[in-house]
Design an enzyme around this catalytic site. Sequence first.
Site, short mmCIF file in Angstrom:
data_model
loop_
_atom_site.label_atom_id
_atom_site.label_comp_id
_atom_site.label_asym_id
_atom_site.label_seq_id
_atom_site.Cartn_x
_atom_site.Cartn_y
_atom_site.Cartn_z
CG ASN A 26 0.76 3.74 -8.51
OD1 ASN A 26 1.61 3.37 -9.33
ND2 ASN A 26 1.07 4.03 -7.24
CD1 TRP A 27 -1.93 0.50 -13.67
CD2 TRP A 27 -0.80 0.09 -15.57
NE1 TRP A 27 -2.81 0.66 -14.73
CE2 TRP A 27 -2.14 0.41 -15.90
CE3 TRP A 27 0.09 -0.21 -16.59
CZ2 TRP A 27 -2.60 0.45 -17.22
CZ3 TRP A 27 -0.36 -0.18 -17.91
CH2 TRP A 27 -1.70 0.14 -18.21
CE LYS A 28 0.83 0.87 -5.50
NZ LYS A 28 0.57 0.54 -4.11
CG HIS B 155 2.98 5.96 -3.74
ND1 HIS B 155 3.36 4.88 -2.98
CD2 HIS B 155 1.71 5.74 -4.12
CE1 HIS B 155 2.33 4.03 -2.92
NE2 HIS B 155 1.33 4.53 -3.61
CD GLU C 73 3.86 1.16 -2.77
OE1 GLU C 73 4.00 1.29 -4.00
OE2 GLU C 73 2.84 0.70 -2.24
CD GLU D 85 -2.06 6.79 -2.33
OE1 GLU D 85 -2.87 6.25 -3.06
OE2 GLU D 85 -0.84 6.57 -2.37
N GLY E 225 -2.29 -1.30 -0.05
CA GLY E 225 -1.98 -2.69 -0.38
C GLY E 225 -2.22 -3.66 0.75
CB SER F 271 -7.23 -1.25 0.53
OG SER F 271 -5.94 -1.75 0.86
N GLY G 48 -4.26 1.27 -6.66
CA GLY G 48 -3.10 0.41 -6.92
C GLY G 48 -3.56 -0.94 -7.43
N GLY G 49 -3.66 -1.91 -6.52
CA GLY G 49 -3.97 -3.30 -6.89
C GLY G 49 -5.16 -3.42 -7.83
P1 PGA Z 1 -3.64 -0.03 -3.27
O1 PGA Z 1 -2.54 1.09 -3.58
O2 PGA Z 1 -4.90 0.41 -3.98
O3 PGA Z 1 -3.09 -1.31 -3.80
O4 PGA Z 1 -3.82 -0.06 -1.78
C1 PGA Z 1 -2.90 2.44 -3.63
C2 PGA Z 1 -1.69 3.26 -3.96
O5 PGA Z 1 -0.60 2.87 -3.54
O6 PGA Z 1 -1.77 4.30 -4.63
#
Ligand code: PGA
Length: 279
Positions: free
Chosen positions: A12-14, A116, A118, A188, A194, A234, A255-256
Amino acid sequence: MVPARRPFVGGNWKMNTLRASAVELAQAIRRACDAPLPAPGGATEGAARCANGPERAEVVLFPPVPYLRDVAGVLAGSAIGVGAQDLSAEERGAFTGQVSAEMIRDSGGEWVIIGHSERRHGAGESDELCGRKLTRALGSELRTIFCVGETWEERSAGKAHEVNRRQLEAGFREVGAERLGEVVVAYEPVWAIGTGKTASASDAQEAHRSIREWLANRYDLRSASGVRILYGGSVNAANAAALFSEEDIDGGLIGGASLKAADFLAIVAACGATAKVER
Ligand code: PGA
């Protein structure tokens, strides 16, 4: 013969990358995934565990929507899937700024992420809206990663399972057992996304078991044991193997660490060898 749950890793590149860096990242991941699987102990062992075949993880990338078409072009003909990070619950019309399921498909997307944190917490999306989005996605032939997860306050109050089940209840309201194969669930925990704080492998396993139990009650045991449940929050190259070796953890939503090809591929490699046999 009992089918295995094929391991799955989503990137997930956001709201990161621009066109050139998105294309470059997709190319680097494709190159590694297209390479033949090396012999055990080989220098690049695992790096390529994401092409076709049950012994390799399924990999899907989620770039920002403006680059969906470019990334889909890079991945065309490979085993790597591509999708959008969100979609509109509406079909079409006067919905400024929203992106429809049909537009995602028309841009080469085959998958979508729904619910998600977010979106739920960052953009105020309700459980009910996430459910409508899931219905829309499945009705539009988009496979879906449906996310659930509790906040730290909810976990501290002993309400983690209750919150996850409430989100599932609203999300799957209109989903029949015959569509379950098109949905991957992602657990999640909001406090782990994050933040560098990962749920311990055993806490994550407990949450995943509870989600599978909910699926078994809502549908049936056989259907529930076929659903892949990912952990997200994370995940990195160092903690991935411990998480993925848990019985009910079938991969990750990253994500990251999905923004650097080497880190992401190391996670894919850790995941590749962990297919879970249906019980
Ligand atoms: P993260 O994000 O790996 O940066 O914690 C995971 C996600 O939001 O899917």
